[in-house]
Write an enzyme that holds these catalytic residues in place. Sequence first.
Site, short mmCIF file in Angstrom:
data_model
loop_
_atom_site.label_atom_id
_atom_site.label_comp_id
_atom_site.label_asym_id
_atom_site.label_seq_id
_atom_site.Cartn_x
_atom_site.Cartn_y
_atom_site.Cartn_z
N ARG A 21 1.55 -1.07 -0.33
CA ARG A 21 -0.35 0.14 -0.15
C ARG A 21 0.92 1.11 0.31
NH1 ARG A 21 -4.85 -2.38 3.54
NH2 ARG A 21 -5.92 -3.48 1.74
N SER A 136 -23.14 -14.20 11.44
CA SER A 136 -22.26 -13.15 10.25
C SER A 136 -22.12 -13.34 9.25
CB SER A 136 -20.56 -13.10 11.02
OG SER A 136 -19.56 -12.03 10.65
N SER A 188 -19.70 -1.41 1.42
CA SER A 188 -19.40 -0.39 1.28
C SER A 188 -18.31 -0.82 -0.06
CB SER A 188 -18.66 0.73 2.38
OG SER A 188 -16.77 -0.18 2.57
N HIS A 216 -21.78 3.06 6.25
CA HIS A 216 -22.03 4.06 5.32
C HIS A 216 -23.80 4.07 5.26
CE1 HIS A 216 -17.85 2.50 4.34
NE2 HIS A 216 -17.87 2.18 5.01
N THR A 244 -20.75 5.75 12.78
CA THR A 244 -19.40 6.23 12.41
C THR A 244 -19.88 7.96 12.55
OG1 THR A 244 -17.66 6.59 11.78
CG2 THR A 244 -19.11 5.95 10.71
N LYS A 247 -17.90 8.85 8.67
CA LYS A 247 -17.47 8.92 6.83
C LYS A 247 -18.62 10.44 7.48
CE LYS A 247 -16.12 4.95 7.10
NZ LYS A 247 -15.75 3.08 7.14
N THR A 277 -8.86 6.39 26.74
CA THR A 277 -8.90 7.82 26.82
C THR A 277 -10.32 8.30 26.22
OG1 THR A 277 -7.02 8.59 27.82
CG2 THR A 277 -8.08 10.03 27.20
N THR A 362 -9.39 -6.86 -0.15
CA THR A 362 -10.25 -6.25 0.67
C THR A 362 -11.34 -6.53 -0.74
OG1 THR A 362 -8.88 -4.41 0.94
CG2 THR A 362 -11.17 -3.61 0.66
C1 LIG Z 1 -15.05 1.95 7.80
C2 LIG Z 1 -15.65 1.07 8.50
C3 LIG Z 1 -15.80 1.35 9.88
C4 LIG Z 1 -14.73 1.42 10.98
O1 LIG Z 1 -15.65 2.84 11.44
P1 LIG Z 1 -14.16 3.90 11.50
O2 LIG Z 1 -15.07 4.73 12.46
O3 LIG Z 1 -13.62 4.33 10.76
O4 LIG Z 1 -13.11 3.25 12.45
C5 LIG Z 1 -16.75 -0.52 10.29
N1 LIG Z 1 -17.36 -0.86 9.72
C6 LIG Z 1 -17.21 -0.51 8.51
C7 LIG Z 1 -18.23 -0.84 7.79
C8 LIG Z 1 -16.40 0.44 8.32
O5 LIG Z 1 -16.17 0.75 6.38
#
Ligand SMILES: *Cc1c(COP(=O)(O)O)cnc(C)c1O
Length: 403
Positions: A21, A136, A188, A216, A244, A247, A277, A362
């Site tokens: 990478r 899963s 994603s 996502h 998250t 994103k 933390t 990936t």
């Molecule tokens: C990016 C991602 C995560 C992790 O989220 P981050 O906030 O970037 O650590 C979890 N699940 C999926 C499907 C993701 O694409």
Amino acid sequence: MKYEDFFAGKIDELKSEGRYRHFADLERQAGRFPKATYHDGQKTREITVWCSNDYLGMGQNPVVLEAMQEAVRKCGAGAGGTRNISGTNHYHVLLEEELADLHGTESALLFGSGWVANMTALSTLGRMIPDCVVLSDALNHNSMVEGIVHSKAEKKIFKHNDVEDLENLLRTYDKDRPKLIAFESVYSMDGDIAPIKEFCDLADQYNAMTFLDEVHAVGLYGQHGGGVAERENLMDRITIIQGTLAKAFGVVGGYIAGSAAMCDFVRSYGSGFIFSTSPPPSVAAAALASVRHLKKHNEIRECHQERAATLKQKLRNADIPVMPSVSHIVPVLVGDPVLCKQASDDLMDRFDIYVQPINYPTVPRGEERLRFTPTPLHTDEDIDHLIESIKDVWQRLNIKAAA
Ligand SMILES: *Cc1c(COP(=O)(O)O)cnc(C)c1O
């Protein structure tokens, strides 16, 4: 052992497989997204970013930046501790309330990242619930896989988005045995969406919990940005919603949302929550502003979908093999790791277009692709420039056109 030789040897393996990478050295310019400065060795130049997960440009939204700066002025840089030992800032509390409201749940729990949220929640649930079986989806994100493996619970993988395969697995277990179905809404890399309702129906029928990763989708789908489950009126049927702040919300951090008892349980037993933390107050303040802003501005989501639809249509018109996607993700199939990297390099070097090649592991071998993420800030000119550039590169490298 010669340690240094070992490290170098493992790196050479990746290089020989074309899987090493290289990071693009970028300097984001607040207010200029999707433009950014690219550091190319000694020189710099302006490029257009086409693969960011800052899907709506919220990472540079003035409302978010102002909230972040105000919190830095008021509270300083770091949180000063774990949540239990002086590190719960009022912004964390407000953010968790806001996230619970977004998903219509009793509670929400904040983590340092989405990865840690998945890892901690799944490993804690799987480890602590007696005799729990985790079902899963085959394409679940690494953070879910790691959480499930770490839990040491029995794990069964069902075929991607396959209702029948999941049911066949569920019916082999005693109705009273605890079960957790773990899946994502928007995947994603392909941009497809899970049959959430059907999975929830199975969960009811077989007495299972549901764990839905909406990473996502939060901020992007539903009238208030609550995700695909909001859009499809299913939020109250999910046991644990995970998301998250990094994103669509454009900041950093992760969370789970669900019942007060479930969140309190993970808060009280989850190592990745307890022993780390808490995020800086300014990060929580910025995320809070972003969530609130996107709740009120559905027109941003509409514009995002329009941009994605326009890009897909223009790619199809140009006979570029855009993969089927029912979401904002626009994957273009190349089908070869070396060509994929070359196409990406060529777009950057000759056209100032940045899109990262997506290779194994990936995606499966043979499905190497470029994954475009148009945002409301990509203009018609940006899209037309991209189409013309891809046409040129595809011809030059002799990459297959759409069948
Ligand atoms: C990016 C991602 C995560 C992790 O989220 P981050 O906030 O970037 O650590 C979890 N699940 C999926 C499907 C993701 O694409």
